[in-house]
Design an enzyme around this catalytic site. Structure first.
Site, PDB file in Angstrom:
ATOM      1  N   GLU A 173      -2.260  10.733  12.660  1.00 21.23           N
ATOM      2  CA  GLU A 173      -2.544   9.490  11.943  1.00 21.23           C
ATOM      3  C   GLU A 173      -3.813   8.812  12.470  1.00 21.23           C
ATOM      4  OE1 GLU A 173      -0.732   9.607   9.555  1.00 21.23           O
ATOM      5  OE2 GLU A 173       1.298  10.190  10.092  1.00 21.23           O
ATOM      6  N   ASP A 200      -7.227  14.014   4.103  1.00 19.15           N
ATOM      7  CA  ASP A 200      -6.081  14.918   4.073  1.00 19.15           C
ATOM      8  C   ASP A 200      -6.446  16.130   3.238  1.00 19.15           C
ATOM      9  OD1 ASP A 200      -4.143  13.732   5.657  1.00 19.15           O
ATOM     10  OD2 ASP A 200      -3.344  12.497   4.035  1.00 19.15           O
TER      11      ASP A 200
END
Length: 529
Positions: free
Chosen positions: A189, A353
């Site tokens: 993250e 991502d």
């Protein structure tokens, strides 16, 4: 001659989902969808670029859970069956839509697409890790690591051994699979806390990525903002995300993926086809699900799903080429502007991502392909580069202490610690304390050795940030809760059995088969640093 650099970084990650105890679990299809829609299309783009003599450069994290699943024979077999079902369905769709020219055209598009997927899948003997590794070996791709199970490191910093286990197990797993130590890490993250860099240095890592404000609010304030890395006092470099280039791709509101010509994600054949017709291709219990076969385009903002027009891959590909040209143009202007201010080559870090490209944004792999080709042929302002290569070329950087940060909502830790998921942390912390305690044990026999190592696996799997993330998003929450609870229950039973000196060998064998990640783990990784 170039006056700056662009570093594309893709974060390829999925939580470890593997259920040999069940014939069918919907969540295993997260991997299958990513293989079909993201990983294989990206590999196909790489193959085409290499074939055409384009020396492309891209960095990509491949997390230990993802690598483990991609190399698991059970999941490989299940993916093969999944792909076979898709191939059967689209062949049926061609015949079903024989009287509708546009729908038949789209069905034939999917027939050709799944055929290419099958060809790529079989050409690598079902081992996509080896496929990506070959592009690392040719120096087109740099593969970096992540936390062992994507654990959210700032929320376990009170147990340094637990943080160290996430880092060290990941580095060992990387070397076992790629034949060399990792040089960089995508922090799970992008979550950083002060002091983490010492462990990264001890693990032999050279750099990490953080969100832009982790660099902008560093002490002292970095002279070049996010357009140059900073060195921590340990010598480990920190690269910060560039907001401008990220938003142009990432944002569904102002970014490229929202274009009217692109494929509509939320309108899927699995939900729209006649029930009896689609029933053999949905879940065994008869519930509908996404199939990945989608016939409509975004069409326009604010429209209901019933107002979506039919998709056309030809015009979508043209739009992807246009957007790649626009992205290149914007980076040229950005680099030129920054070079004039900095009087040194800036580096623009554009991390995303990986699953955005292909899964969420169907045309994303086309965009990447066009971007590399246009960058190679049509401009000379910037060059694409790996982060490790940049550090080798520019070994002198400002020394700063990054700011605590993440790339989540509001930029800190709130998304992984809130009223939807806060209940998990007392249990995770207690389990970490217990793991550190039993890490001092010396196993009396091989069974105890297996139990200690399985306890380490169960704690790592319980710590995955994916479960807290899913609880916060509100989708698939029962599964995330069940996974957190099951790993903690297994860990606690192992702890109690080890303390009592009575290990249930039969039960342990079943758990080892289900949660078989990190076959070479050594529980002593949890001993005091």
């Amino acid at each position: 001659m170039s006056i700056g650099y662009l570093a594309l970084v893709l974060h390829a990650h999925l939580p470890f989902v593997r259920h040999p105890e069940s014939d069918y679990v919907l969540e295993e299809e997260w991997l299958f969808e990513a293989i079909t829609e993201t990983y294989i299309p990206i590999l196909q783009a790489f193959e085409g670029l290499q074939r055409d003599g384009i020396d492309f450069k891209i960095t990509m994290s491949m997390t230990p859970p993802l690598v483990s699943m991609l190399r698991d024979p059970l999941l490989q077999d299940r993916y093969d069956a999944h792909l076979t079902l898709l191939e059967e369905l689209v062949e049926k769709e061609v015949e079903h839509n024989r009287m509708n020219g546009h729908l038949r055209y789209l069905a034939e598009h999917y027939v050709a697409e799944f055929s290419r997927v099958r060809q790529t899948w079989e050409s690598y003997d079902c081992d996509l890790v080896t496929a990506f590794k070959q592009f690392q070996d040719s120096n087109n791709l740099e593969i970096i690591t992540c936390g062992a199970t994507h654990g959210y490191l700032p929320l376990m910093k009170m147990y340094p051994q637990a943080v160290w286990a996430q880092i060290q197990v990941a580095c060992e797993h990387y070397e076992q699979n790629f034949g060399r130590p990792p040089r960089g890490i995508w922090l799970p993250e992008c979550a950083y806390y002060e002091g983490l860099e010492r462990m990264l240095a001890d693990a032999g890592l050279r750099y990490f990525l953080t969100d832009g404000h982790g660099i902008l609010y560093a002490r002292p304030r970095p002279r070049f903002g996010t357009y140059a890395p900073i060195f921590t006092e340990t010598g480990v470099a920190a690269f910060g995300r560039d907001h401008e280039s990220s938003q142009q791709v990432w944002s569904s509101e102002v970014g490229y993926p929202g274009a009217a010509e692109y494929r509509e994600f939320y309108k899927d054949l699995g939900w729209e086809a006649d029930y009896e017709y689609i029933k053999p291709y949905i879940m065994p219990n008869g519930q509908r699900k996404n199939t990945g076969i989608k016939y409509h385009k975004i069409t326009g903002r604010g429209l209901g799903l019933g107002d979506k027009a039919l998709y056309d891959p030809y015009w979508a590909r043209e739009k992807a080429a246009e957007h790649a040209g626009n992205f290149m143009y914007n980076r040229e202007r950005q680099v030129g502007h920054l070079y004039g201010i900095m009087q040194r080559p800036p580096i623009i870090i554009s991390p995303y991502d990986a699953e955005l490209f292909g899964h969420w944004w169907y045309e994303g792999p086309w965009f990447l392909d066009y971007l590399f080709r246009k960058t190679w042929h049509d401009q000379s302002t910037y060059q694409m580069i790996h982060l490790a290569d940049y550090l080798q070329l520019h070994p002198t950087q400002q020394v700063c202490c990054p700011s605590q940060s993440s790339w989540g909502y509001k930029g800190f830790h709130e998304y992984w610690l809130n009223d939807t998921n806060a209940w998990i942390y007392p249990h995770l912390h207690k389990a970490a304390e217990r793991m550190i305690e039993i890490a001092h044990l010396e196993p009396a026999d091989e069974l105890a050795w297996h139990a200690l190592n399985q306890a380490a696996r169960e704690l790592l799997l319980a710590q995955s940030s994916d479960w807290a993330f899913i609880m916060r998003t509100g989708t698939m929450v029962p599964y995330a809760v069940r996974r957190t609870q099951s790993h903690l229950k297994r860990f606690n039973k192992l702890y109690e059995d080890l303390k009592a000196g009575k290990i249930d060998a039969g039960w342990l064998s079943k758990v080892e088969e289900i949660d078989n990640i990190f076959p070479e783990i050594n529980y002593r990784v949890y001993r005091p640093l």
